[in-house]
Design an enzyme around this catalytic site. Sequence first.
Site, PDB file in Angstrom:
ATOM      1  N   HIS A  30       1.357  -1.281  -0.009  1.00 26.13           N
ATOM      2  CA  HIS A  30      -0.058   0.348   0.316  1.00 26.13           C
ATOM      3  C   HIS A  30       0.361   1.318   0.018  1.00 26.13           C
ATOM      4  O   HIS A  30       0.339   2.478  -0.356  1.00 26.13           O
ATOM      5  CB  HIS A  30      -1.041   0.218   1.545  1.00 26.13           C
ATOM      6  CG  HIS A  30      -0.211  -0.320   3.007  1.00 26.13           C
ATOM      7  ND1 HIS A  30       0.286  -0.954   3.192  1.00 26.13           N
ATOM      8  CD2 HIS A  30      -0.018   1.552   3.392  1.00 26.13           C
ATOM      9  CE1 HIS A  30       0.897  -0.629   4.415  1.00 26.13           C
ATOM     10  NE2 HIS A  30       0.701   0.324   4.561  1.00 26.13           N
ATOM     11  N   ASP A  33       1.163   1.993  -3.740  1.00 30.58           N
ATOM     12  CA  ASP A  33      -0.098   2.444  -4.005  1.00 30.58           C
ATOM     13  C   ASP A  33      -0.543   3.389  -3.472  1.00 30.58           C
ATOM     14  O   ASP A  33      -1.687   4.461  -3.960  1.00 30.58           O
ATOM     15  CB  ASP A  33      -1.165   0.907  -4.654  1.00 30.58           C
ATOM     16  CG  ASP A  33      -0.358  -0.394  -4.745  1.00 30.58           C
ATOM     17  OD1 ASP A  33       0.768  -0.075  -5.293  1.00 30.58           O
ATOM     18  OD2 ASP A  33      -0.298  -1.054  -4.126  1.00 30.58           O
ATOM     19  N   HIS A  34      -0.387   3.584  -2.681  1.00 30.09           N
ATOM     20  CA  HIS A  34      -1.520   5.422  -2.124  1.00 30.09           C
ATOM     21  C   HIS A  34      -0.878   6.109  -2.833  1.00 30.09           C
ATOM     22  O   HIS A  34      -1.795   7.030  -3.877  1.00 30.09           O
ATOM     23  CB  HIS A  34      -1.209   5.296  -0.253  1.00 30.09           C
ATOM     24  CG  HIS A  34      -2.666   6.019   0.320  1.00 30.09           C
ATOM     25  ND1 HIS A  34      -1.861   6.982   1.104  1.00 30.09           N
ATOM     26  CD2 HIS A  34      -3.702   5.874  -0.024  1.00 30.09           C
ATOM     27  CE1 HIS A  34      -2.980   8.026   1.671  1.00 30.09           C
ATOM     28  NE2 HIS A  34      -3.755   7.182   1.036  1.00 30.09           N
ATOM     29  N   PHE A  35      -0.030   6.649  -2.504  1.00 31.30           N
ATOM     30  CA  PHE A  35       0.560   8.025  -3.608  1.00 31.30           C
ATOM     31  C   PHE A  35       2.235   7.828  -3.537  1.00 31.30           C
ATOM     32  O   PHE A  35       3.115   7.463  -3.145  1.00 31.30           O
ATOM     33  CB  PHE A  35       1.267   9.557  -2.246  1.00 31.30           C
ATOM     34  CG  PHE A  35      -0.009  10.433  -1.519  1.00 31.30           C
ATOM     35  CD1 PHE A  35      -1.118  10.324  -2.439  1.00 31.30           C
ATOM     36  CD2 PHE A  35      -0.871   9.870  -0.522  1.00 31.30           C
ATOM     37  CE1 PHE A  35      -2.452  10.780  -2.065  1.00 31.30           C
ATOM     38  CE2 PHE A  35      -1.283   9.845   0.373  1.00 31.30           C
ATOM     39  CZ  PHE A  35      -1.849  10.783  -0.602  1.00 31.30           C
ATOM     40  N   PRO A  42      -0.819   5.029   4.983  1.00 24.42           N
ATOM     41  CA  PRO A  42      -2.215   6.226   5.204  1.00 24.42           C
ATOM     42  C   PRO A  42      -2.728   6.385   6.567  1.00 24.42           C
ATOM     43  O   PRO A  42      -3.045   5.405   7.469  1.00 24.42           O
ATOM     44  CB  PRO A  42      -3.223   5.698   4.487  1.00 24.42           C
ATOM     45  CG  PRO A  42      -1.783   4.410   2.893  1.00 24.42           C
ATOM     46  CD  PRO A  42      -0.730   4.164   4.763  1.00 24.42           C
TER      47      PRO A  42
END
Lengths: 166, 128
Positions: A30, A33-35, A42
């Site tokens: 993650h 993939d998040h930013f 997150p």
Amino acid sequence: MRWFWIDRYEEFIRGKHATAVKNVSLAEEHLHDHFPGVAIMPNSLIVEGMAQAAGLLVADAIDYNRRVVLAKVASAVFHFDAVPGDTIRFRAEILDLKPAGSLTKVTSTVGDRLQGEAELFFAHLEPGEGVPKLFESEELLRWLDQLHIYEVGRDESGQPLARPDW
Amino acid sequence: MPSRDEIFEKVKSALVDALGVDEDDVTPGATMVGDLGAESIDFLDIVFRLEKAFNIKISRGELFPEDVLSSSEFVTDGKVTPAGIAALKARMPFADLTKFEANPSVQNFANTLTVEDMVKYVASKLGQ
């Protein structure tokens, strides 16, 4: 993705409070993939870590006889972003506990810096309230063992927590 | 015994914390669901906060009678029956159900309870 947002407990006092840690690693999907290009943990997943730290504390307090579900994030404030390499330490405290629900307060710290604080409200569901079965006992016990609950856990009188015989 | 204004202020504080609404939105006439956006789980949260603020005990279903509203005994075709209305009145003597009685659809009940009803409820629990 495995839905584990705490790595282990460091302290677990039945019905009162607990401290759990989460090590943030760049190996986690993650974070990419998040930013993309900016790896930050997150805060929504930090809330999930808070909920797991507090939810198991609540579930233990009611002997796992109802399913403890995060029903509401009553408040959540974050002061900075956690990043790979950080160890997030969650401290969960039960503010109020009733058969139907519980109110908890959880903080997240990185080192000595307060990263976040939240009030989480849990509903306690019985089988029949949309809950066919409370849990798979073997699976739950494996998770509790991995979190070291029965190594660090203490009951109200300071005695080690007894591992359930499900 | 706290005054009515003192009760209102504490109720307001509980609702601001539980529902994340502005203080200015919490007026006596504001409806819990329609105006303040309370959902069923919020009522449990509100119960916790009122109990703590006033040192009172609130039984399940006392503040929001979800058991009556979901009972086949008291609800027919989505409307609360006269027996259901009687059960609601017995359960909630603090609430003004006049408007609800005119159109007792279960869905309408959500817009029946007001902040003032919460204040009256607490006052009744405190023996006023």
